[in-house]
Write a protein that holds these residues in place. Structure first.
Motif, PDB file in Angstrom:
ATOM      1  N   GLY A   1      65.712  29.909  40.308  1.00  0.00           N
ATOM      2  CA  GLY A   1      64.881  30.083  39.124  1.00  0.00           C
ATOM      3  C   GLY A   1      63.433  29.667  39.301  1.00  0.00           C
ATOM      4  N   TYR A   2      63.056  29.176  40.489  1.00  0.00           N
ATOM      5  CA  TYR A   2      61.666  28.749  40.708  1.00  0.00           C
ATOM      6  C   TYR A   2      60.713  29.921  40.503  1.00  0.00           C
ATOM      7  N   GLY A   3      59.537  29.600  39.928  1.00  0.00           N
ATOM      8  CA  GLY A   3      58.518  30.623  39.746  1.00  0.00           C
ATOM      9  C   GLY A   3      57.579  30.260  38.602  1.00  0.00           C
ATOM     10  N   PRO A   4      56.626  31.116  38.340  1.00  0.00           N
ATOM     11  CA  PRO A   4      56.400  32.350  39.093  1.00  0.00           C
ATOM     12  C   PRO A   4      55.620  32.109  40.384  1.00  0.00           C
ATOM     13  N   PHE A   5      55.874  32.954  41.408  1.00  0.00           N
ATOM     14  CA  PHE A   5      55.031  32.956  42.588  1.00  0.00           C
ATOM     15  C   PHE A   5      53.662  33.512  42.185  1.00  0.00           C
ATOM     16  N   PRO A   6      52.577  32.791  42.462  1.00  0.00           N
ATOM     17  CA  PRO A   6      51.253  33.270  42.034  1.00  0.00           C
ATOM     18  C   PRO A   6      50.825  34.521  42.795  1.00  0.00           C
ATOM     19  N   GLY A   7      49.963  35.316  42.154  1.00  0.00           N
ATOM     20  CA  GLY A   7      49.446  36.551  42.734  1.00  0.00           C
ATOM     21  C   GLY A   7      49.247  37.587  41.658  1.00  0.00           C
ATOM     22  N   VAL A   8      48.667  38.729  42.060  1.00  0.00           N
ATOM     23  CA  VAL A   8      48.408  39.810  41.113  1.00  0.00           C
ATOM     24  C   VAL A   8      49.070  41.084  41.601  1.00  0.00           C
ATOM     25  N   ASP A   9      49.370  41.985  40.674  1.00  0.00           N
ATOM     26  CA  ASP A   9      50.037  43.242  41.005  1.00  0.00           C
ATOM     27  C   ASP A   9      49.067  44.361  41.343  1.00  0.00           C
ATOM     28  N   LYS A  10      47.825  44.247  40.930  1.00  0.00           N
ATOM     29  CA  LYS A  10      46.835  45.292  41.199  1.00  0.00           C
ATOM     30  C   LYS A  10      45.526  44.632  41.635  1.00  0.00           C
ATOM     31  N   GLY A  11      44.836  45.289  42.561  1.00  0.00           N
ATOM     32  CA  GLY A  11      43.568  44.755  43.020  1.00  0.00           C
ATOM     33  C   GLY A  11      43.015  45.551  44.184  1.00  0.00           C
TER      34      GLY A  11
END
Length: 243
Positions: A154-164
């Protein structure tokens, strides 16, 4: 009428130069376009890479038959990781597009391949370097570890973006196989290319984790192995080599 040895030697040298010059000149088309496609393999912040696909189109201006500058557009899918086997249960799918400007230099610019079968066969071998932008579109990604994860479920969220959009630098190594038309001009090419794409930023895999917790030091990359065809067109230009 008699010729002195000096005059005879001078005429012989001049004649030899003219013969060499005539054999070293040819005509070529100044433009080409091409289409290609193949498989790619990723190397990103996730532990395991995976295979995807790439389709590409390009247009090139030929300074000589062997030195070109052009634009290449790509569309494809880059993926990596596996929610089951990855140590952190991460995986991603990126449906990307990219546009790059590329300079390529072929071996034929530097060697005398006339009546030399080996050099003739590999005169189309080339190296290339480019720069451009990649538009990342993450369509599938694990942001939270599943409940059945062996570590930190259940760890999260993993950081980052979906668009870029990120900077991308492609390095090309390949071979052009030339095919003449009915008039003796090089009109078609079959192309084999291996391309390493270095991206700068964290958009390719969608993960931007701190290096204190995850290994995140090297640029995200993907290699493309492709087969393509090219067609030459435009004005015809003379090409002269002095050897």
């Amino acid at each position: 009428m008699t010729f002195s040895p000096l005059k005879t030697t001078s005429l012989t040298v001049l004649f030899s130069f003219l013969v060499t010059f005539s054999f070293a000149q040819s005509n070529y088309f100044k433009w080409s376009w091409g289409l290609g496609g193949g498989a790619n393999y990723s190397k990103t912040d996730v532990v395991e890479g995976n295979w995807g696909y790439t389709a590409a189109g390009e247009i090139n201006y030929h300074f000589t038959p062997f030195v070109t500058a052009g634009l290449e557009g790509q569309y494809g899918m880059v993926q990596g990781g596996d929610v089951v086997t990855d140590p952190h249960n991460r995986q991603f799918v990126n449906k990307y597009t990219s546009v790059t400007a590329n300079l390529k230099v072929q071996l034929g610019e530097f060697v005398n391949y006339d009546r030399r079968p080996f050099w003739e066969a590999i005169k189309g071998a080339y190296l290339g370097l480019g720069v451009g932008v990649i538009n990342n579109n993450i369509t599938d990604i694990v942001r939270y570890k599943p409940d059945w994860a062996a570590v930190d479920p259940g760890y999260g969220p993993f950081p980052g973006v979906d668009k870029g959009v990120n900077l991308i630098v492609p390095i090309n190594l390949g071979l052009n196989y030339y095919i003449n038309d009915g008039y003796g001009y090089v009109r078609y090419v079959i192309n084999f290319n291996a391309q390493s794409n270095f991206t700068f930023g964290e958009g390719l895999d969608g993960y931007n984790d701190p290096p204190t917790k995850f290994r995140n030091y090297d640029p995200d990359t993907f290699n493309v192995y492709s087969l393509g065809v090219k067609y030459f067109f435009g004005n015809i230009k003379a090409y002269r080599k002095f050897f």
